[in-house]
Design a protein around this motif. Structure first.
Motif, PDB file in Angstrom:
ATOM      1  N   ALA A 182     -51.040  43.359  77.601  1.00 50.35           N
ATOM      2  CA  ALA A 182     -50.448  44.225  76.590  1.00 50.35           C
ATOM      3  C   ALA A 182     -51.447  44.515  75.478  1.00 50.35           C
ATOM      4  CB  ALA A 182     -49.196  43.577  75.998  1.00 50.35           C
ATOM      5  N   ASN A 183     -52.528  43.749  75.433  1.00 58.58           N
ATOM      6  CA  ASN A 183     -53.603  43.932  74.466  1.00 58.58           C
ATOM      7  C   ASN A 183     -54.519  45.047  74.975  1.00 58.58           C
ATOM      8  OD1 ASN A 183     -56.156  43.679  73.141  1.00 58.58           O
ATOM      9  ND2 ASN A 183     -55.666  41.582  72.546  1.00 58.58           N
ATOM     10  N   ALA A 184     -54.575  46.149  74.241  1.00 61.77           N
ATOM     11  CA  ALA A 184     -55.324  47.323  74.691  1.00 61.77           C
ATOM     12  C   ALA A 184     -56.828  47.118  74.669  1.00 61.77           C
ATOM     13  CB  ALA A 184     -54.960  48.527  73.823  1.00 61.77           C
ATOM     14  N   ASP A 185     -57.316  46.062  74.012  1.00 65.42           N
ATOM     15  CA  ASP A 185     -58.754  45.799  73.961  1.00 65.42           C
ATOM     16  C   ASP A 185     -59.268  45.093  75.207  1.00 65.42           C
ATOM     17  OD1 ASP A 185     -58.824  46.962  71.507  1.00 65.42           O
ATOM     18  OD2 ASP A 185     -59.154  45.115  70.355  1.00 65.42           O
ATOM     19  N   VAL A 186     -58.372  44.659  76.079  1.00 69.98           N
ATOM     20  CA  VAL A 186     -58.775  43.941  77.294  1.00 69.98           C
ATOM     21  C   VAL A 186     -59.505  44.888  78.242  1.00 69.98           C
ATOM     22  CG1 VAL A 186     -57.944  42.783  79.373  1.00 69.98           C
ATOM     23  CG2 VAL A 186     -56.955  42.220  77.141  1.00 69.98           C
ATOM     24  N   LYS A 187     -60.660  44.455  78.731  1.00 65.78           N
ATOM     25  CA  LYS A 187     -61.430  45.202  79.719  1.00 65.78           C
ATOM     26  C   LYS A 187     -61.623  44.336  80.963  1.00 65.78           C
ATOM     27  CE  LYS A 187     -62.009  48.355  76.567  1.00 65.78           C
ATOM     28  NZ  LYS A 187     -61.152  49.568  76.604  1.00 65.78           N
ATOM     29  N   VAL A 188     -61.300  44.902  82.121  1.00 67.93           N
ATOM     30  CA  VAL A 188     -61.469  44.168  83.378  1.00 67.93           C
ATOM     31  C   VAL A 188     -62.167  45.065  84.386  1.00 67.93           C
ATOM     32  CG1 VAL A 188     -59.433  42.706  83.011  1.00 67.93           C
ATOM     33  CG2 VAL A 188     -59.196  44.879  84.250  1.00 67.93           C
ATOM     34  N   SER A 189     -62.644  44.460  85.467  1.00 62.48           N
ATOM     35  CA  SER A 189     -63.326  45.213  86.511  1.00 62.48           C
ATOM     36  C   SER A 189     -62.347  46.118  87.249  1.00 62.48           C
ATOM     37  CB  SER A 189     -63.977  44.251  87.506  1.00 62.48           C
ATOM     38  OG  SER A 189     -62.969  43.552  88.238  1.00 62.48           O
ATOM     39  N   ASP A 190     -62.877  47.101  87.948  1.00 64.97           N
ATOM     40  CA  ASP A 190     -62.035  48.000  88.741  1.00 64.97           C
ATOM     41  C   ASP A 190     -61.263  47.232  89.798  1.00 64.97           C
ATOM     42  OD1 ASP A 190     -62.978  50.125  87.271  1.00 64.97           O
ATOM     43  OD2 ASP A 190     -64.415  50.797  88.791  1.00 64.97           O
ATOM     44  N   GLU A 191     -61.889  46.226  90.360  1.00 65.29           N
ATOM     45  CA  GLU A 191     -61.241  45.428  91.402  1.00 65.29           C
ATOM     46  C   GLU A 191     -60.020  44.700  90.843  1.00 65.29           C
ATOM     47  OE1 GLU A 191     -62.286  41.837  94.592  1.00 65.29           O
ATOM     48  OE2 GLU A 191     -63.790  42.512  93.140  1.00 65.29           O
ATOM     49  N   VAL A 192     -60.145  44.131  89.654  1.00 63.69           N
ATOM     50  CA  VAL A 192     -59.018  43.443  89.014  1.00 63.69           C
ATOM     51  C   VAL A 192     -57.958  44.459  88.601  1.00 63.69           C
ATOM     52  CG1 VAL A 192     -58.307  42.119  86.977  1.00 63.69           C
ATOM     53  CG2 VAL A 192     -60.368  41.461  88.238  1.00 63.69           C
ATOM     54  N   ALA A 193     -58.404  45.568  88.023  1.00 63.56           N
ATOM     55  CA  ALA A 193     -57.473  46.586  87.546  1.00 63.56           C
ATOM     56  C   ALA A 193     -56.585  47.119  88.663  1.00 63.56           C
ATOM     57  CB  ALA A 193     -58.244  47.732  86.899  1.00 63.56           C
ATOM     58  N   GLU A 194     -57.118  47.162  89.895  1.00 67.46           N
ATOM     59  CA  GLU A 194     -56.360  47.666  91.035  1.00 67.46           C
ATOM     60  C   GLU A 194     -55.099  46.847  91.291  1.00 67.46           C
ATOM     61  OE1 GLU A 194     -56.491  50.222  93.418  1.00 67.46           O
ATOM     62  OE2 GLU A 194     -57.715  51.102  91.829  1.00 67.46           O
TER      63      GLU A 194
ATOM     64  N   LEU B  70     -55.952  35.897  81.589  1.00 68.51           N
ATOM     65  CA  LEU B  70     -54.725  36.002  82.391  1.00 68.51           C
ATOM     66  C   LEU B  70     -54.789  37.207  83.320  1.00 68.51           C
ATOM     67  CD1 LEU B  70     -52.069  35.133  79.661  1.00 68.51           C
ATOM     68  CD2 LEU B  70     -52.624  33.760  81.679  1.00 68.51           C
ATOM     69  N   ALA B  71     -55.379  38.290  82.837  1.00 66.51           N
ATOM     70  CA  ALA B  71     -55.527  39.478  83.678  1.00 66.51           C
ATOM     71  C   ALA B  71     -56.493  39.205  84.829  1.00 66.51           C
ATOM     72  CB  ALA B  71     -56.023  40.658  82.845  1.00 66.51           C
TER      73      ALA B  71
ATOM     74  N   ALA C  24     -50.409  40.518  97.226  1.00 68.14           N
ATOM     75  CA  ALA C  24     -50.306  40.063  98.615  1.00 68.14           C
ATOM     76  C   ALA C  24     -50.615  41.164  99.618  1.00 68.14           C
ATOM     77  CB  ALA C  24     -48.899  39.519  98.877  1.00 68.14           C
ATOM     78  N   TYR C  25     -50.450  42.405  99.235  1.00 65.00           N
ATOM     79  CA  TYR C  25     -50.524  43.503 100.198  1.00 65.00           C
ATOM     80  C   TYR C  25     -51.945  43.892 100.606  1.00 65.00           C
ATOM     81  CZ  TYR C  25     -45.548  43.812  99.419  1.00 65.00           C
ATOM     82  OH  TYR C  25     -44.214  43.503  99.367  1.00 65.00           O
ATOM     83  N   PRO C  26     -52.915  43.981  99.687  1.00 58.58           N
ATOM     84  CA  PRO C  26     -54.275  44.297 100.118  1.00 58.58           C
ATOM     85  C   PRO C  26     -54.864  43.241 101.067  1.00 58.58           C
ATOM     86  CG  PRO C  26     -54.030  44.654  97.754  1.00 58.58           C
ATOM     87  CD  PRO C  26     -52.798  43.938  98.209  1.00 58.58           C
ATOM     88  N   LYS C  27     -54.285  42.039 101.054  1.00 58.99           N
ATOM     89  CA  LYS C  27     -54.788  40.973 101.926  1.00 58.99           C
ATOM     90  C   LYS C  27     -54.308  41.138 103.369  1.00 58.99           C
ATOM     91  CE  LYS C  27     -54.752  37.738  98.035  1.00 58.99           C
ATOM     92  NZ  LYS C  27     -54.120  36.515  97.456  1.00 58.99           N
ATOM     93  N   MET C  28     -53.309  41.973 103.573  1.00 57.50           N
ATOM     94  CA  MET C  28     -52.811  42.209 104.924  1.00 57.50           C
ATOM     95  C   MET C  28     -53.756  43.174 105.647  1.00 57.50           C
ATOM     96  SD  MET C  28     -48.727  42.728 104.169  1.00 57.50           S
ATOM     97  CE  MET C  28     -47.835  41.607 103.065  1.00 57.50           C
ATOM     98  N   ASP C  29     -53.922  42.987 106.920  1.00 58.21           N
ATOM     99  CA  ASP C  29     -54.808  43.826 107.720  1.00 58.21           C
ATOM    100  C   ASP C  29     -54.077  45.109 108.108  1.00 58.21           C
ATOM    101  OD1 ASP C  29     -57.013  44.685 109.099  1.00 58.21           O
ATOM    102  OD2 ASP C  29     -56.513  43.580 110.932  1.00 58.21           O
ATOM    103  N   MET C  30     -53.669  45.871 107.083  1.00 60.63           N
ATOM    104  CA  MET C  30     -52.899  47.092 107.286  1.00 60.63           C
ATOM    105  C   MET C  30     -53.285  48.110 106.214  1.00 60.63           C
ATOM    106  SD  MET C  30     -49.098  45.461 107.806  1.00 60.63           S
ATOM    107  CE  MET C  30     -48.759  44.249 109.094  1.00 60.63           C
TER     108      MET C  30
END
Length: 340
Positions: free
Chosen positions: A291-303, A282-283, A230-236
């Motif tokens: 919890a699965n260490a093989d999961v790879k996601v984009s930097d945007e999702v990881a943030e 789900l990520a 919710a926080y990155p969506k705030m204009d702050m």
């Protein structure tokens, strides 16, 4: 309670064991959070695979644990998900049984901290989250957990109540900043008590914090990473702190009830949920950190997640036994020093 039934005879994907008979069903107990996403990503696809009925019961931790205990001699629920300390409580009450990890093809893919967090394989971690401090980077600087009590934050900080899942971990890290990380949490509770007049509120719901931040009533608060979206969506200019003492957090685990009527199906469902494909989906939906260490996601999702080996390795998690064995003492100390 959600009930969905699919006809038998649905084609089976290669990932799973043979489909079960149409009159078989699996009863699971889960948090109410994110159920629309779980239905789409986990529940409905699994029903198509198993050709079975999946009964999903939701509720808060207290309600669900009470139901498991009430029916432990004749369990209705086959498997459940809950926090590590609630899972340990269930194990101590004789509600659960050890999980045979040889039946989980995805077990070896898990981060080490998720493989056996309770001991004796009484629970398998499927997600975890970091807890740190969300703060207005244009107004204050947060480099330590003790910075929550700096002059610039007087009257502008929210702190989690000791009764919440975020409360004890935040107190634990405050204690580490003070040089006292004893399980009693006496030192950090006393510190919160000494500064209570400068704390705007002791929150019990994460949504409260987001609203107060949006209204600019607070400038900082310890929160779980699961609430960060919710926080990155705030204009702050809101940042996620990386205090020098590190980050804390929590873990949720899968448990298998003792005497489960559909044990084989429960194992099949657990394995499906822990698979790289499902954990990735789900990520990407920002529902759970993997919890699965093989999961790879984009930097945007990881943030927006607690993600990656380095992050996981540096989490300072309170052991579930410490939480379970000390929470009554913590509450008594809190009521004495902080009061509500």
């Amino acid at each position: 309670m959600l009930r969905r039934t699919l006809a038998a005879g649905v084609a089976l994907c290669a990932f799973t064991a043979p489909a079960l008979a149409a009159d078989d069903k699996l009863v699971i107990s889960v948090y109410g959070f994110g159920q629309d996403a779980f239905k789409e990503i986990v529940y409905d696809p699994f029903e198509k695979i198993c050709g079975c009925e999946l009964v999903v019961e939701t509720g808060n931790s207290v309600e669900r644990l009470a139901k498991l205990e009430a029916r432990k001699d004749d369990p209705e629920i086959d498997m459940a998900v809950m926090s590590t300390h609630d899972a340990l409580s269930a194990a101590r009450k004789g509600i659960t049984q050890s999980i045979d990890v040889t039946k989980l093809s995805n077990f070896d893919k898990l981060y080490d901290i998720a493989k056996d967090p309770l001991g004796d394989h009484l629970g398998i971690g499927y997600t975890f989250y970091a807890t740190s401090i969300a703060y207005r980077a244009d107004k204050v600087k947060i480099e330590s957990w003790s910075d929550l009590f700096q002059d610039d934050l007087k009257g502008r900080v929210a702190f989690p109540n000791v009764t919440t899942n975020q409360g004890p971990p935040a107190l634990y890290m405050l204690g580490k900043a003070m040089g006292d990380d004893a399980p009693s949490l006496s030192a950090p509770i006393a510190e919160v008590g000494a500064n209570k007049d400068d704390i705007l509120t002791f929150y019990v719901r994460s949504s409260q914090v987001a609203q107060l931040m949006q209204q600019e009533e607070i400038l900082a608060a310890p929160i779980g990473r699961f609430a960060w979206g919710a926080y990155p969506k705030m204009d702050m200019n809101i940042a996620w702190a990386t205090p020098k003492e590190g980050q804390t957090g929590g873990m949720n685990v899968m448990i298998l009830t003792k005497g489960a009527k559909h044990e084989d199906l429960a194992y099949q469902f657990m394995d499906y949920w822990l698979s790289t494909e499902i954990q990735t989906k789900l990520a990407e939906a920002l529902v759970d950190s993997p919890a699965n260490a093989d999961v790879k996601v984009s930097d945007e999702v990881a943030e927006n997640l607690t993600y990656g080996e380095e992050t996981v390795k540096n989490l300072h998690l309170l052991p579930p036994a410490v939480i379970l064995d000390n929470r009554e003492t913590w509450l008594a100390e809190w009521n004495d020093k902080v009061g509500q």
